[in-house]
Design a protein around this motif. Structure first.
Motif, PDB file in Angstrom:
ATOM      1  N   UNK A 296       0.867  -1.173   0.000  1.00 14.41           N
ATOM      2  CA  UNK A 296       0.000   0.000   0.000  1.00 14.41           C
ATOM      3  C   UNK A 296       0.906   1.225   0.000  1.00 14.41           C
ATOM      4  N   UNK A 297       0.913   1.953  -1.090  1.00 16.25           N
ATOM      5  CA  UNK A 297       1.732   3.154  -1.198  1.00 16.25           C
ATOM      6  C   UNK A 297       1.108   4.311  -0.439  1.00 16.25           C
ATOM      7  N   UNK A 298      -0.210   4.380  -0.499  1.00 10.24           N
ATOM      8  CA  UNK A 298      -0.923   5.478   0.153  1.00 10.24           C
ATOM      9  C   UNK A 298      -2.355   5.043   0.408  1.00 10.24           C
ATOM     10  N   UNK A 299      -2.868   5.355   1.609  1.00 12.46           N
ATOM     11  CA  UNK A 299      -4.281   5.105   1.893  1.00 12.46           C
ATOM     12  C   UNK A 299      -4.878   6.368   2.481  1.00 12.46           C
ATOM     13  N   UNK A 300      -5.977   6.822   1.890  1.00  6.92           N
ATOM     14  CA  UNK A 300      -6.647   8.024   2.354  1.00  6.92           C
ATOM     15  C   UNK A 300      -7.912   7.625   3.085  1.00  6.92           C
ATOM     16  N   UNK A 301      -7.870   7.720   4.401  1.00 11.92           N
ATOM     17  CA  UNK A 301      -8.982   7.250   5.234  1.00 11.92           C
ATOM     18  C   UNK A 301     -10.280   7.977   4.900  1.00 11.92           C
ATOM     19  N   UNK A 302     -10.205   9.286   4.674  1.00  9.63           N
ATOM     20  CA  UNK A 302     -11.412  10.073   4.448  1.00  9.63           C
ATOM     21  C   UNK A 302     -12.083   9.743   3.116  1.00  9.63           C
ATOM     22  N   UNK A 303     -11.302   9.253   2.147  1.00  9.44           N
ATOM     23  CA  UNK A 303     -11.844   8.932   0.824  1.00  9.44           C
ATOM     24  C   UNK A 303     -12.143   7.447   0.650  1.00  9.44           C
ATOM     25  N   UNK A 304     -11.743   6.622   1.614  1.00 11.65           N
ATOM     26  CA  UNK A 304     -11.988   5.184   1.529  1.00 11.65           C
ATOM     27  C   UNK A 304     -11.246   4.524   0.368  1.00 11.65           C
ATOM     28  N   UNK A 305     -10.135   5.112  -0.049  1.00  9.71           N
ATOM     29  CA  UNK A 305      -9.407   4.501  -1.158  1.00  9.71           C
ATOM     30  C   UNK A 305      -7.915   4.785  -1.048  1.00  9.71           C
ATOM     31  N   UNK A 306      -7.160   4.204  -1.963  1.00 12.86           N
ATOM     32  CA  UNK A 306      -5.725   4.394  -1.907  1.00 12.86           C
ATOM     33  C   UNK A 306      -5.036   3.946  -3.169  1.00 12.86           C
ATOM     34  N   UNK A 307      -3.714   3.823  -3.086  1.00 15.78           N
ATOM     35  CA  UNK A 307      -2.877   3.429  -4.224  1.00 15.78           C
ATOM     36  C   UNK A 307      -1.950   2.313  -3.763  1.00 15.78           C
ATOM     37  N   UNK A 308      -1.840   1.283  -4.593  1.00 19.86           N
ATOM     38  CA  UNK A 308      -0.914   0.187  -4.328  1.00 19.86           C
ATOM     39  C   UNK A 308       0.202   0.182  -5.347  1.00 19.86           C
ATOM     40  N   UNK A 309       1.326  -0.448  -4.994  1.00 24.71           N
ATOM     41  CA  UNK A 309       2.447  -0.544  -5.915  1.00 24.71           C
ATOM     42  C   UNK A 309       2.876  -2.007  -6.016  1.00 24.71           C
ATOM     43  N   UNK A 310       2.959  -2.491  -7.270  1.00 27.24           N
ATOM     44  CA  UNK A 310       3.289  -3.888  -7.532  1.00 27.24           C
ATOM     45  C   UNK A 310       4.803  -4.101  -7.561  1.00 27.24           C
ATOM     46  N   UNK A 311       5.186  -5.356  -7.688  1.00 28.40           N
ATOM     47  CA  UNK A 311       6.595  -5.729  -7.671  1.00 28.40           C
ATOM     48  C   UNK A 311       7.376  -5.072  -8.795  1.00 28.40           C
TER      49      UNK A 311
END
Length: 314
Positions: A242-257
């Motif tokens: 998980x690169x970033x998770x925004x609690x207020x927006x209920x979403x985020x960004x992941x980074x693969x291998x």
């Protein structure tokens, strides 16, 4: 005088709150730091949580369906709060334009400090479809000390027909000295996320600029700063960080291998609610769905995939 670690100082300020077991009794507050309460009000009256608990360092309170839109997220700071005596507290939120609004600071304040954040809730389809505005549903509570900054995010969300107040550690950033003898917070300026706009706020600059000589003497030079990097060799197939998770927006960004970045959504997290991830977590996914060009344009995203079927590994 030896420098105290962020970990030990944070434990004292939290007062052990993160280690409490789940509770099923009706309670009215969450506690970002000892002596600070966060709760919800509707029409001037506190709404008690039906249940509170903790799930993978996510503290939460379950709210009843209050049936109306006049609600407020409230942060109340006790004047005897230990954090007030040990440093400074700043309460702020993110506006629609992504800039920060500072609502209160303990600088030059005496007596009880209270902030009420009005949260916009809309209902449609005869009240069956409920949405919470993510530009008004958040409060951040920051504790500043000579050793660094701790920021906890608190947000009101709607997931699977249930209202939750969610709270988790958002950032822990250590302070250092640069060649000019000024205090710097390099952890806020990492490419993996951070709140560089918070570090530039006058109330933050004034606090660290006003540290006494004996406090500055305990800080290490910024060349000792070691950024937290991802260990991609530890990732297996169909795994991501998980690169970033925004609690207020209920979403985020992941980074693969391979470095590919993908979108993450709360509804794709497996298991019972509430659902949220944390920056740095390792997560397994079932598949990647390609985002259509039309959907990318509508969402204003530069990402090409959604990761589905998310299971937290660590």
């Amino acid at each position: 005088m030896s420098k105290r670690s962020l970990k030990s100082q944070r434990g004292r300020q939290n007062g052990g709150q993160n280690n409490q077991p789940n509770r099923t009794t009706n309670t009215e507050t969450l506690v970002p730091f000892k002596g600070i309460e966060v709760y919800v009000e509707a029409r001037g009256r506190s709404i008690g949580f039906e249940q509170t608990g903790e799930k993978r360092k996510l503290q939460y309170g379950v709210l009843p369906d209050f049936g109306h839109e006049q609600i407020k997220l409230v942060a109340r700071i006790d004047p005897e709060c230990a954090a007030l005596k040990a440093g400074r507290l700043v309460v702020f939120n993110r506006r629609q334009d992504q800039r920060l609004d500072v609502h209160m600071s303990s600088a030059n304040k005496s007596g009880q400090i209270v902030h009420r954040q009005a949260v916009r809730i809309s209902r449609s389809n005869g009240g069956t479809k409920v949405s919470v505005d993510h530009t008004t549903n958040n409060i951040y509570v920051a504790f500043l000390s000579s050793a660094g900054v701790w920021i906890k995010a608190v947000t009101l969300v709607r997931q699977s027909g249930t209202f939750y107040v969610l709270m988790q550690d958002q950032y822990t950033v250590e302070s250092f000295l640069n060649d000019d003898g000024n205090v710097t917070l390099p952890g806020f300026f990492r490419i993996h996320g951070g709140l560089p706009d918070f570090a530039r706020l006058p109330v933050v600059r004034d606090f660290f600029g006003g540290l006494a000589a004996e406090e500055r003497a305990t800080l290490e030079h910024e060349r000792k700063y070691v950024p937290t990097d991802y260990h991609f060799s530890d990732l297996g197939e169909n795994e991501l960080y998980v690169k970033l998770w925004t609690l207020r927006r209920n979403n985020g960004v992941g980074i693969l291998k391979d470095g590919t970045q993908v979108r993450l959504f709360w509804a794709d997290i497996r298991g019972e609610g509430p659902h949220a991830l944390r920056t740095g977590q390792r997560v397994r996914f079932e598949r990647l769905d390609r985002i259509s060009d039309e959907a990318r344009a509508a969402a204003g995203t530069q990402l090409y995939y959604d990761a589905r079927g998310l299971t937290v590994i660590e």
